[in-house]
Structures are given as C-alpha cells and as structure tokens.
Design a protein around this motif. Structure first.
Motif, PDB file in Angstrom:
ATOM      1  N   MET A   1      -2.028   0.394   3.857  1.00  0.00           N
ATOM      2  CA  MET A   1      -2.612  -0.781   4.258  1.00  0.00           C
ATOM      3  C   MET A   1      -2.062  -1.490   5.318  1.00  0.00           C
ATOM      4  N   THR A   2      -0.659  -0.961   5.497  1.00  0.00           N
ATOM      5  CA  THR A   2      -0.032  -1.872   6.428  1.00  0.00           C
ATOM      6  C   THR A   2       0.201  -1.079   7.636  1.00  0.00           C
ATOM      7  N   THR A   3       0.558  -1.756   8.847  1.00  0.00           N
ATOM      8  CA  THR A   3       1.018  -1.053  10.103  1.00  0.00           C
ATOM      9  C   THR A   3       2.439  -0.911  10.360  1.00  0.00           C
ATOM     10  N   ASN A   4       3.196  -1.691   9.371  1.00  0.00           N
ATOM     11  CA  ASN A   4       4.723  -1.639   9.755  1.00  0.00           C
ATOM     12  C   ASN A   4       5.273  -0.702   8.601  1.00  0.00           C
ATOM     13  N   PHE A   5       6.409   0.047   8.889  1.00  0.00           N
ATOM     14  CA  PHE A   5       7.093   0.871   8.246  1.00  0.00           C
ATOM     15  C   PHE A   5       7.980   0.108   7.231  1.00  0.00           C
TER      16      PHE A   5
ATOM     17  N   LEU B   1       1.761  -2.697 -10.612  1.00  0.00           N
ATOM     18  CA  LEU B   1       2.882  -2.733  -9.560  1.00  0.00           C
ATOM     19  C   LEU B   1       2.536  -1.331  -8.940  1.00  0.00           C
ATOM     20  N   MET B   2       2.422  -0.324  -9.763  1.00  0.00           N
ATOM     21  CA  MET B   2       2.182   1.131  -9.355  1.00  0.00           C
ATOM     22  C   MET B   2       1.063   1.233  -8.473  1.00  0.00           C
ATOM     23  N   ILE B   3       0.016   0.755  -8.717  1.00  0.00           N
ATOM     24  CA  ILE B   3      -1.142   0.899  -7.703  1.00  0.00           C
ATOM     25  C   ILE B   3      -0.897  -0.058  -6.283  1.00  0.00           C
ATOM     26  N   PHE B   4      -0.260  -1.151  -6.579  1.00  0.00           N
ATOM     27  CA  PHE B   4       0.204  -1.989  -5.597  1.00  0.00           C
ATOM     28  C   PHE B   4       1.030  -1.198  -4.401  1.00  0.00           C
ATOM     29  N   LEU B   5       2.195  -0.736  -4.907  1.00  0.00           N
ATOM     30  CA  LEU B   5       3.085   0.092  -4.147  1.00  0.00           C
ATOM     31  C   LEU B   5       2.407   1.328  -3.632  1.00  0.00           C
TER      32      LEU B   5
ATOM     33  N   SER C   1      -2.584   6.501  -4.947  1.00  0.00           N
ATOM     34  CA  SER C   1      -2.663   5.908  -3.873  1.00  0.00           C
ATOM     35  C   SER C   1      -4.001   6.466  -3.048  1.00  0.00           C
ATOM     36  N   SER C   2      -4.920   6.998  -3.863  1.00  0.00           N
ATOM     37  CA  SER C   2      -6.048   7.589  -3.298  1.00  0.00           C
ATOM     38  C   SER C   2      -6.953   6.407  -2.872  1.00  0.00           C
ATOM     39  N   PRO C   3      -7.099   5.255  -3.447  1.00  0.00           N
ATOM     40  CA  PRO C   3      -7.998   4.342  -2.899  1.00  0.00           C
ATOM     41  C   PRO C   3      -7.720   3.802  -1.474  1.00  0.00           C
ATOM     42  N   GLY C   4      -6.281   3.693  -1.215  1.00  0.00           N
ATOM     43  CA  GLY C   4      -5.763   3.478   0.224  1.00  0.00           C
ATOM     44  C   GLY C   4      -6.085   4.543   1.158  1.00  0.00           C
TER      45      GLY C   4
ATOM     46  N   LYS D   1       4.148   3.299  14.865  1.00  0.00           N
ATOM     47  CA  LYS D   1       2.875   3.654  14.710  1.00  0.00           C
ATOM     48  C   LYS D   1       2.759   4.731  13.756  1.00  0.00           C
ATOM     49  N   LYS D   2       2.210   4.531  12.724  1.00  0.00           N
ATOM     50  CA  LYS D   2       2.247   5.351  11.707  1.00  0.00           C
ATOM     51  C   LYS D   2       1.294   6.612  11.712  1.00  0.00           C
TER      52      LYS D   2
END
Length: 92
Positions: A19-23, A9-13, A81-84, A30-31
C-alpha cells in the motif's frame, strides 16, 4: 482480546508494503516486486519481535519454537498479505 490485536497487527504489517510507495515507510524508492518481497520479510521480522516481546511480558518466558513454527507463521503472514497483492497487482 490480545489475540485479536495480534491478528490485526499481522494483517496491517503484511499489507503495508503493497500500500505504500516508500521502502519501510522511510526511504522513497521505486518499488519493484523483489523490493516488496524483501519488505514483507522485514515486516515479518518486526512482527515476530513484537510478538516475542508480548509473550515475554505476559508470560514471563518465551516458549521454545522449532523451524516448523516459523515456517507456518511466515506462510500465514504471506497469505495475510494477499489482499494488498490483489489490490496492487491484480486490479491494476
């Protein structure tokens, strides 16, 4: 088993903002980097609420934590979050 689910869950969040374009998966935006960092912090707070609820339901009480615990947990969340970050920014 629950420990493994918490790590997943931690790695996913932690990687979801990259990975997403929405806030926050709801609002199209636009992120830029400051928005992504804000989103990582918000997902950290959501993660902490989920783990707080899990600890409360499994043990019946929540252990008292000082600021060192939260600093270490936030650092671990940011490192997760480093892989993302690598996929979104460095491989671009």
């Amino acid at each position: 088993m629950i420990f493994l689910l918490i790590l997943i869950l931690m790695i996913f969040l932690a990687n979801l903002p990259w990975m997403t374009t929405n806030f926050m998966l709801l609002f199209p935006a636009k992120k830029s980097l400051p928005i992504i960092i804000l989103e990582v912090i918000l997902y950290f707070l959501i993660f902490r609420l989920i783990t707080y609820a899990l600890e409360w339901s499994m043990i019946g009480s929540v252990h008292n934590q000082d600021w060192q615990f939260y600093a270490a947990l936030l650092s671990l969340f940011i490192v997760s979050s480093s892989p993302g970050f690598v996929i979104k920014v460095l491989w671009k």
